[in-house]
Design a protein around this motif. Structure first.
Motif, short mmCIF file in Angstrom:
data_model
loop_
_atom_site.label_atom_id
_atom_site.label_comp_id
_atom_site.label_asym_id
_atom_site.label_seq_id
_atom_site.Cartn_x
_atom_site.Cartn_y
_atom_site.Cartn_z
N VAL A 122 -6.99 16.66 -15.81
CA VAL A 122 -7.36 15.35 -15.38
C VAL A 122 -8.96 15.55 -14.83
N LYS A 123 -9.67 14.59 -15.39
CA LYS A 123 -11.07 14.76 -14.91
C LYS A 123 -11.21 14.08 -13.65
N SER A 124 -12.32 14.53 -12.73
CA SER A 124 -12.59 13.88 -11.36
C SER A 124 -12.75 12.68 -11.40
N GLY A 125 -13.48 12.05 -12.27
CA GLY A 125 -13.77 10.60 -12.38
C GLY A 125 -12.46 9.77 -12.46
N GLN A 126 -11.45 10.11 -13.31
CA GLN A 126 -10.21 9.45 -13.57
C GLN A 126 -9.42 9.68 -12.13
N PHE A 127 -9.14 10.84 -11.60
CA PHE A 127 -8.40 11.33 -10.16
C PHE A 127 -8.86 10.22 -9.36
N LEU A 128 -10.27 9.92 -9.26
CA LEU A 128 -10.76 9.29 -8.09
C LEU A 128 -10.59 7.84 -8.38
N LYS A 129 -10.53 7.42 -9.63
CA LYS A 129 -10.32 5.97 -10.04
C LYS A 129 -8.94 5.62 -9.85
N HIS A 130 -7.94 6.43 -9.96
CA HIS A 130 -6.62 6.22 -9.83
C HIS A 130 -6.16 6.34 -8.30
N GLY A 131 -6.79 7.64 -7.61
CA GLY A 131 -6.19 7.96 -6.29
C GLY A 131 -6.91 7.17 -5.42
N VAL A 132 -8.09 6.95 -5.34
CA VAL A 132 -8.81 6.15 -4.19
C VAL A 132 -8.14 4.81 -3.92
N PRO A 133 -8.13 3.87 -4.91
CA PRO A 133 -7.57 2.67 -4.66
C PRO A 133 -5.86 2.76 -4.23
N LEU A 134 -5.36 3.45 -4.54
CA LEU A 134 -4.04 3.77 -4.17
C LEU A 134 -3.92 4.20 -2.71
N MET A 135 -4.52 5.18 -2.51
CA MET A 135 -4.51 5.94 -0.95
C MET A 135 -5.25 5.04 0.01
N TRP A 136 -6.26 4.17 -0.44
CA TRP A 136 -6.97 3.43 0.45
C TRP A 136 -5.92 2.12 0.95
N GLY A 137 -5.20 1.68 0.00
CA GLY A 137 -3.91 0.81 0.48
C GLY A 137 -3.09 1.62 1.23
N VAL A 138 -2.51 2.66 1.08
CA VAL A 138 -1.86 3.51 2.11
C VAL A 138 -2.40 3.78 3.17
N THR A 139 -3.66 4.05 3.30
CA THR A 139 -4.18 4.14 4.62
C THR A 139 -4.37 3.00 5.35
N PHE A 140 -4.55 1.79 4.79
CA PHE A 140 -4.48 0.36 5.38
C PHE A 140 -2.83 0.19 6.21
N ILE A 141 -1.94 0.60 5.36
CA ILE A 141 -0.54 0.58 5.86
C ILE A 141 -0.39 1.65 6.93
N ASN A 142 -0.90 3.00 6.73
CA ASN A 142 -0.67 3.90 7.86
C ASN A 142 -1.59 3.53 9.04
N GLN A 143 -2.81 2.84 8.97
CA GLN A 143 -3.54 2.50 10.28
C GLN A 143 -2.59 1.34 11.01
N PHE A 144 -2.22 0.47 10.37
CA PHE A 144 -1.40 -0.46 10.90
C PHE A 144 -0.01 -0.06 11.67
N VAL A 145 0.65 1.09 11.11
CA VAL A 145 1.72 1.88 11.52
C VAL A 145 1.30 2.34 12.97
N VAL A 146 0.14 2.87 12.94
CA VAL A 146 -0.51 3.42 14.25
C VAL A 146 -0.75 2.40 15.24
N TRP A 147 -1.30 1.18 14.73
CA TRP A 147 -1.52 0.01 15.72
C TRP A 147 -0.04 -0.38 16.42
N ILE A 148 0.87 -0.61 15.32
CA ILE A 148 2.04 -0.99 15.85
C ILE A 148 2.66 -0.09 16.90
N VAL A 149 2.66 1.10 16.74
CA VAL A 149 3.15 2.27 17.58
C VAL A 149 2.25 2.12 18.94
N PHE A 150 1.03 2.07 19.02
CA PHE A 150 0.30 2.12 20.05
C PHE A 150 0.00 0.67 20.77
N HIS A 151 0.33 -0.36 20.06
CA HIS A 151 -0.11 -1.46 20.62
C HIS A 151 0.65 -2.10 21.76
#
Length: 186
Positions: free
Chosen positions: A157-186
């Motif tokens: 897999v080329k690095s550009g392809q890896f980033l193209k598919h991985g970054v949007p997916l993990m960016w969404g997962v990051t938002f979800i996980n950040q909100f989990v942190v907010w729920i736990v500490f709110h």
């Protein structure tokens, strides 16, 4: 782990067994040459990592010592009494963790963590999960991570392809996980 051995003793036994099994212990000289050559190659292979870690520790130490200089800047940027706004902001800025950037706790973000921790804006028990979520974003999708490089090479897999598919997916997962942190500490 089975014998509950200390790691150094287990490593020494593993080295001796490896030398015996591979025929590198037929003579004392051959065994010593094997150990010496392996150590030299091993240190050479990870010399960049060792240098990076030494510089990172220095960088982190300097950032912590100079945190007072950053206080006015960070106090005006970081929402001190609105954890939800901070969560959203860190979710948006999560790609700054890529390439061991300022939100990657195991890269340049070590200095960010040191500065934020010394500001006492948030308790470390809240700061650590928030920064860890951004770091996980990078650990999963960063092309400077050795396991990602190995995986891309193994799967061709080329690095550009890896980033193209991985970054949007993990960016969404990051938002979800950040909100989990907010729920736990709110």
């Amino acid at each position: 782990m089975i014998f509950k051995m200390e790691s150094v003793a287990a490593l020494l036994i593993a080295i001796i067994l490896a030398a015996l099994v591979t025929g590198q212990a037929k003579s004392w000289k051959k065994f010593v040459d094997f150990l010496d050559g392996t150590a030299q190659r091993g240190v050479k292979d990870i010399s960049g990592l060792i240098t990076f870690l030494l510089i990172l520790m220095t960088f982190q130490g300097v950032a912590g010592v100079n945190a007072d200089l950053f206080t006015p800047i960070f106090r005006n940027i970081i929402p001190q009494h609105n954890l939800l706004l901070l969560v959203v902001g860190l979710g948006i800025l999560a790609p700054l963790a890529l390439m061991r950037g300022p939100l990657m706790a195991y890269g340049a973000g070590a200095a960010t963590v040191a500065v934020l921790s010394s500001l006492n804006i948030l308790p470390d028990s809240v700061l650590l999960p928030l920064i860890s979520v951004a770091s996980i974003f990078a650990i999963s999708t960063d092309i400077t991570q050795s396991w990602n490089v190995w995986g891309m090479d193994y799967l061709d897999v080329k690095s550009g392809q890896f980033l193209k598919h991985g970054v949007p997916l993990m960016w969404g997962v990051t938002f979800i996980n950040q909100f989990v942190v907010w729920i736990v500490f709110h």
